[in-house]
Design a protein around this motif. Structure first.
Motif, PDB file in Angstrom:
ATOM      1  N   LEU A  75      -9.194 -13.290  -2.376  1.00  0.00           N
ATOM      2  CA  LEU A  75      -8.229 -12.800  -2.975  1.00  0.00           C
ATOM      3  C   LEU A  75      -7.355 -13.689  -3.612  1.00  0.00           C
ATOM      4  CD1 LEU A  75      -7.507 -10.207  -0.083  1.00  0.00           C
ATOM      5  CD2 LEU A  75      -8.789  -9.751  -2.354  1.00  0.00           C
ATOM      6  N   ALA A  76      -6.654 -13.190  -4.654  1.00  0.00           N
ATOM      7  CA  ALA A  76      -5.552 -13.871  -5.434  1.00  0.00           C
ATOM      8  C   ALA A  76      -4.570 -12.958  -5.553  1.00  0.00           C
ATOM      9  CB  ALA A  76      -6.011 -14.498  -6.737  1.00  0.00           C
ATOM     10  N   ASP A  77      -3.367 -13.428  -5.972  1.00  0.00           N
ATOM     11  CA  ASP A  77      -2.186 -12.485  -5.908  1.00  0.00           C
ATOM     12  C   ASP A  77      -2.307 -11.563  -7.111  1.00  0.00           C
ATOM     13  OD1 ASP A  77       0.765 -11.931  -5.771  1.00  0.00           O
ATOM     14  OD2 ASP A  77       0.910 -12.783  -7.640  1.00  0.00           O
ATOM     15  N   GLY A  78      -1.999 -10.132  -6.682  1.00  0.00           N
ATOM     16  CA  GLY A  78      -2.409  -9.270  -7.646  1.00  0.00           C
ATOM     17  C   GLY A  78      -3.794  -8.597  -7.480  1.00  0.00           C
ATOM     18  N   ASP A  79      -4.535  -8.976  -6.893  1.00  0.00           N
ATOM     19  CA  ASP A  79      -5.833  -8.135  -6.787  1.00  0.00           C
ATOM     20  C   ASP A  79      -5.770  -6.984  -6.149  1.00  0.00           C
ATOM     21  OD1 ASP A  79      -7.186 -10.349  -7.981  1.00  0.00           O
ATOM     22  OD2 ASP A  79      -8.034 -11.111  -6.085  1.00  0.00           O
ATOM     23  N   GLN A  80      -6.418  -5.866  -6.767  1.00  0.00           N
ATOM     24  CA  GLN A  80      -6.595  -4.568  -6.211  1.00  0.00           C
ATOM     25  C   GLN A  80      -7.611  -4.298  -5.516  1.00  0.00           C
ATOM     26  OE1 GLN A  80      -5.821  -1.528  -9.385  1.00  0.00           O
ATOM     27  NE2 GLN A  80      -4.107  -2.785 -10.257  1.00  0.00           N
ATOM     28  N   VAL A  81      -7.601  -3.726  -4.149  1.00  0.00           N
ATOM     29  CA  VAL A  81      -8.538  -3.904  -3.388  1.00  0.00           C
ATOM     30  C   VAL A  81      -8.460  -2.276  -3.183  1.00  0.00           C
ATOM     31  CG1 VAL A  81      -9.523  -3.991  -1.075  1.00  0.00           C
ATOM     32  CG2 VAL A  81      -8.258  -5.847  -2.216  1.00  0.00           C
ATOM     33  N   ARG A  82      -9.844  -1.650  -3.062  1.00  0.00           N
ATOM     34  CA  ARG A  82     -10.079  -0.288  -2.920  1.00  0.00           C
ATOM     35  C   ARG A  82     -11.364  -0.222  -1.837  1.00  0.00           C
ATOM     36  NH1 ARG A  82     -11.443   4.936  -7.334  1.00  0.00           N
ATOM     37  NH2 ARG A  82     -11.608   6.254  -5.638  1.00  0.00           N
ATOM     38  N   TRP A  83     -11.023   0.540  -0.841  1.00  0.00           N
ATOM     39  CA  TRP A  83     -11.935   0.987   0.493  1.00  0.00           C
ATOM     40  C   TRP A  83     -11.892   2.602   0.396  1.00  0.00           C
ATOM     41  CZ3 TRP A  83     -10.924   0.605   6.112  1.00  0.00           C
ATOM     42  CH2 TRP A  83     -12.149   0.629   6.839  1.00  0.00           C
ATOM     43  N   GLY A  84     -13.069   3.032  -0.032  1.00  0.00           N
ATOM     44  CA  GLY A  84     -12.842   4.686  -0.122  1.00  0.00           C
ATOM     45  C   GLY A  84     -11.682   5.212  -0.963  1.00  0.00           C
ATOM     46  N   GLY A  85     -10.918   5.921  -0.318  1.00  0.00           N
ATOM     47  CA  GLY A  85      -9.612   6.427  -0.822  1.00  0.00           C
ATOM     48  C   GLY A  85      -8.639   5.621  -0.314  1.00  0.00           C
ATOM     49  N   PHE A  86      -8.667   4.479   0.214  1.00  0.00           N
ATOM     50  CA  PHE A  86      -7.624   3.473   0.684  1.00  0.00           C
ATOM     51  C   PHE A  86      -7.345   2.652  -0.218  1.00  0.00           C
ATOM     52  CE2 PHE A  86      -6.415  -0.142   3.412  1.00  0.00           C
ATOM     53  CZ  PHE A  86      -5.035   0.432   3.579  1.00  0.00           C
ATOM     54  N   LEU A  97      -7.937   6.406   6.247  1.00  0.00           N
ATOM     55  CA  LEU A  97      -8.919   5.369   6.439  1.00  0.00           C
ATOM     56  C   LEU A  97      -9.990   5.805   6.528  1.00  0.00           C
ATOM     57  CD1 LEU A  97      -6.828   2.740   8.605  1.00  0.00           C
ATOM     58  CD2 LEU A  97      -7.118   2.788   6.264  1.00  0.00           C
ATOM     59  N   PRO A  98     -11.210   5.089   5.804  1.00  0.00           N
ATOM     60  CA  PRO A  98     -12.339   5.558   6.090  1.00  0.00           C
ATOM     61  C   PRO A  98     -12.953   4.913   7.414  1.00  0.00           C
ATOM     62  CG  PRO A  98     -12.180   4.324   4.137  1.00  0.00           C
ATOM     63  CD  PRO A  98     -11.113   4.217   4.699  1.00  0.00           C
ATOM     64  N   ALA A  99     -14.063   5.483   8.095  1.00  0.00           N
ATOM     65  CA  ALA A  99     -14.602   4.863   9.407  1.00  0.00           C
ATOM     66  C   ALA A  99     -15.455   3.717   8.873  1.00  0.00           C
ATOM     67  CB  ALA A  99     -15.687   5.868   9.609  1.00  0.00           C
ATOM     68  N   GLY A 100     -14.803   2.744   9.910  1.00  0.00           N
ATOM     69  CA  GLY A 100     -15.426   1.363   9.756  1.00  0.00           C
ATOM     70  C   GLY A 100     -14.016   0.168  10.190  1.00  0.00           C
ATOM     71  N   LEU A 156       0.911  -1.003   0.120  1.00  0.00           N
ATOM     72  CA  LEU A 156      -0.051  -0.134  -0.163  1.00  0.00           C
ATOM     73  C   LEU A 156       0.839   1.291  -0.036  1.00  0.00           C
ATOM     74  CD1 LEU A 156      -0.219   0.999   3.140  1.00  0.00           C
ATOM     75  CD2 LEU A 156      -1.372  -0.960   3.547  1.00  0.00           C
ATOM     76  N   LYS A 157       0.266   2.278  -0.547  1.00  0.00           N
ATOM     77  CA  LYS A 157       0.888   3.435  -0.655  1.00  0.00           C
ATOM     78  C   LYS A 157       0.932   4.362   0.559  1.00  0.00           C
ATOM     79  CE  LYS A 157       2.582   3.651  -4.895  1.00  0.00           C
ATOM     80  NZ  LYS A 157       4.292   3.883  -5.225  1.00  0.00           N
ATOM     81  N   ASP A 158       2.045   4.926   1.163  1.00  0.00           N
ATOM     82  CA  ASP A 158       1.824   5.813   2.496  1.00  0.00           C
ATOM     83  C   ASP A 158       2.632   6.933   2.133  1.00  0.00           C
ATOM     84  OD1 ASP A 158       1.496   6.753   4.668  1.00  0.00           O
ATOM     85  OD2 ASP A 158       2.506   5.281   6.097  1.00  0.00           O
ATOM     86  N   GLY A 159       2.076   7.800   1.601  1.00  0.00           N
ATOM     87  CA  GLY A 159       2.604   8.760   1.191  1.00  0.00           C
ATOM     88  C   GLY A 159       3.393   8.673  -0.056  1.00  0.00           C
TER      89      GLY A 159
END
Length: 258
Positions: free
Chosen positions: A79-90, A44-47, A14-17
């Motif tokens: 999930l499989a290798d390389g899957d992209q997960v998006r949760w709001g802006g995260f 991080l979104p609320a949740g 994940l990108k942190d800055g």
């Protein structure tokens, strides 16, 4: 005999800055966000989000912000290798690398295979029911119970994730007497549920209401009789001590006649 084995190395990218963080998934569950997160960062979104290692999957446990995997919205997905997960802006990538199998020659003497014990439990359905009984018996963590109660109210309840959270760390055997007793009463309720619906159930409810009503009337009459007797005794004592005391001609006549 040739024996082979391989190990899977799993992590999140994940990108942190301006930097890319690598978060290993060493345990069975990694929590992102929430009250007791394993991963916390700004934005991080609320949740709360759960990442399971075996099998690899992502579960949106709480929160109103949508979750998507490779562009498809879902509350729970494998999930499989390389899957992209998006949760709001995260956003993050799920990575999984299986090491090459190690081949090893092992001399093994043929022995009869022992009888396999009957499987314990009943899969996901049993785990859900077991978690419910754990809550009812007061064995579950109260903070977790409140968290999942809030998720039910919000409408984002995930039963399998809830059962896993509530059962984690609770050392209760499948044949624990408390579970056996409660499951027996639960089975009885299931058996009798059909008798409480329709015309038969309505007649049974009317009979039960009639019995309760009759019992209330009898109890009230008994109380009235007791109070009446007490009043009569008091009146008799007063009349005996003070004969000039006048209550009622009929009462005086009965008292003098006695």
């Amino acid at each position: 005999m040739t024996y082979s084995c391989g190990m899977a190395d799993q992590w999140l990218e994940l990108k942190d800055g301006s930097e890319t963080r690598r978060i290993p998934l060493a345990g069975a569950l990694t929590k992102i966000g929430g009250a007791s997160p394993d991963v916390s960062m700004e934005g991080l979104p609320a949740g709360e989000l759960h990442i399971w290692s075996d099998p690899p999957k992502v579960v949106l446990v709480a929160g109103g912000v949508g979750l998507s995997v490779n562009g498809s919205e879902a509350r729970e997905a494998l999930l499989a290798d390389g899957d992209q997960v998006r949760w709001g802006g995260f956003r993050f990538l799920f990575r999984r690398e299986v090491a090459a199998p190690v081949l090893e020659e092992i001399d093994v003497q043929a022995v009869p295979e022992p009888a396999r014990p009957a499987p314990v439990g009943g899969g996901a359905a049993w785990e859900r029911v077991r978690a419910g009984m754990i809550v009812e018996l007061g064995l579950a963590d109260k903070a977790l119970v409140r968290t999942w109660q809030d998720s039910v109210i919000r409408g984002d309840f995930a039963p399998d994730a809830c059962a896993g959270d509530l059962s984690r760390g609770i050392d209760v055997d499948h044949d624990d007497p408390r579970l056996i007793e409660r499951s027996g009463r639960l089975l009885r309720d299931f058996l009798m549920a059909s008798t409480m619906s329709g015309a038969g159930g309505a007649r049974r409810k009317v009979r039960q209401a009639g019995k309760k009503g009759a019992a209330i009337i009898v109890s009230q009459l008994f109380v009235l009789l007791v109070y009446t007797l007490i009043i009569l005794v008091v009146m008799a004592l007063l009349h005996a001590k003070w004969p000039e005391t006048f209550f009622d001609p009929l009462f005086d006549k009965l008292f003098q006649g006695s």
